[in-house]
Design a protein around this motif. Structure first.
Motif, PDB file in Angstrom:
ATOM      1  N   SER A  40       0.845  -1.254  -0.002  1.00  0.00           N
ATOM      2  CA  SER A  40       0.154  -0.004  -0.048  1.00  0.00           C
ATOM      3  C   SER A  40       0.747   1.203  -0.120  1.00  0.00           C
ATOM      4  CB  SER A  40      -0.871  -0.026   1.111  1.00  0.00           C
ATOM      5  OG  SER A  40      -1.945  -0.867   1.126  1.00  0.00           O
ATOM      6  N   ILE A  41       1.882   1.403   0.758  1.00  0.00           N
ATOM      7  CA  ILE A  41       2.758   2.487   0.860  1.00  0.00           C
ATOM      8  C   ILE A  41       3.534   2.691  -0.514  1.00  0.00           C
ATOM      9  CG2 ILE A  41       4.828   3.443   1.751  1.00  0.00           C
ATOM     10  CD1 ILE A  41       3.946   1.956   4.442  1.00  0.00           C
ATOM     11  N   ARG A  42       3.968   1.539  -1.016  1.00  0.00           N
ATOM     12  CA  ARG A  42       4.752   1.542  -2.403  1.00  0.00           C
ATOM     13  C   ARG A  42       3.628   2.212  -3.317  1.00  0.00           C
ATOM     14  NH1 ARG A  42       9.941   1.466  -1.687  1.00  0.00           N
ATOM     15  NH2 ARG A  42      10.674  -0.617  -0.651  1.00  0.00           N
ATOM     16  N   ARG A  44       1.229   4.058  -3.015  1.00  0.00           N
ATOM     17  CA  ARG A  44       1.107   5.619  -2.609  1.00  0.00           C
ATOM     18  C   ARG A  44       2.203   6.276  -3.163  1.00  0.00           C
ATOM     19  NH1 ARG A  44      -1.653   8.875   1.178  1.00  0.00           N
ATOM     20  NH2 ARG A  44      -0.954  11.143   0.426  1.00  0.00           N
ATOM     21  N   MET A  45       3.645   5.902  -3.017  1.00  0.00           N
ATOM     22  CA  MET A  45       4.692   6.507  -3.248  1.00  0.00           C
ATOM     23  C   MET A  45       4.748   6.418  -4.972  1.00  0.00           C
ATOM     24  SD  MET A  45       7.037   4.530  -0.775  1.00  0.00           S
ATOM     25  CE  MET A  45       8.762   5.133  -1.402  1.00  0.00           C
ATOM     26  N   GLY A  47       2.317   6.632  -7.081  1.00  0.00           N
ATOM     27  CA  GLY A  47       1.243   7.447  -7.620  1.00  0.00           C
ATOM     28  C   GLY A  47       1.616   8.892  -7.267  1.00  0.00           C
ATOM     29  N   GLU A  48       2.316   9.116  -6.137  1.00  0.00           N
ATOM     30  CA  GLU A  48       2.897  10.684  -5.954  1.00  0.00           C
ATOM     31  C   GLU A  48       4.031  10.871  -6.913  1.00  0.00           C
ATOM     32  OE1 GLU A  48       3.656  11.760  -1.901  1.00  0.00           O
ATOM     33  OE2 GLU A  48       1.403  11.133  -1.413  1.00  0.00           O
ATOM     34  N   ASP A  51       2.291  11.784 -10.054  1.00  0.00           N
ATOM     35  CA  ASP A  51       1.746  13.220 -10.213  1.00  0.00           C
ATOM     36  C   ASP A  51       2.812  14.209 -10.469  1.00  0.00           C
ATOM     37  OD1 ASP A  51      -0.720  11.757  -9.644  1.00  0.00           O
ATOM     38  OD2 ASP A  51      -0.663  12.122  -7.563  1.00  0.00           O
TER      39      ASP A  51
END
Length: 55
Positions: A40-42, A44-45, A47-48, A51
């Motif tokens: 989950s953290i990966r 999110r990383m 995705g950012e 972005d």
């Protein structure tokens, strides 16, 4: 070159619904709850990172 991954220990307090979700996902993916948290953290990383590259 040393390709050894270093790990840090971190105590995390989770709301019950988040803990239940992680437990279900770990069972569904035949993995550990820790691996679900890391996944989950990966995500999110990543995705950012996308972005920032797009923005």
């Amino acid at each position: 070159m040393d390709s050894k991954i270093e790990f840090e220990r971190q105590l995390v307090r989770l709301p019950r619904d988040a803990k239940d979700f992680i437990k279900r996902e770990a069972e569904r993916n035949c993995g550990s709850q820790n691996s679900e948290i890391v996944r989950s953290i990966r995500a999110r990383m990543d995705g950012e990172k996308r972005d920032r590259a797009a923005g």
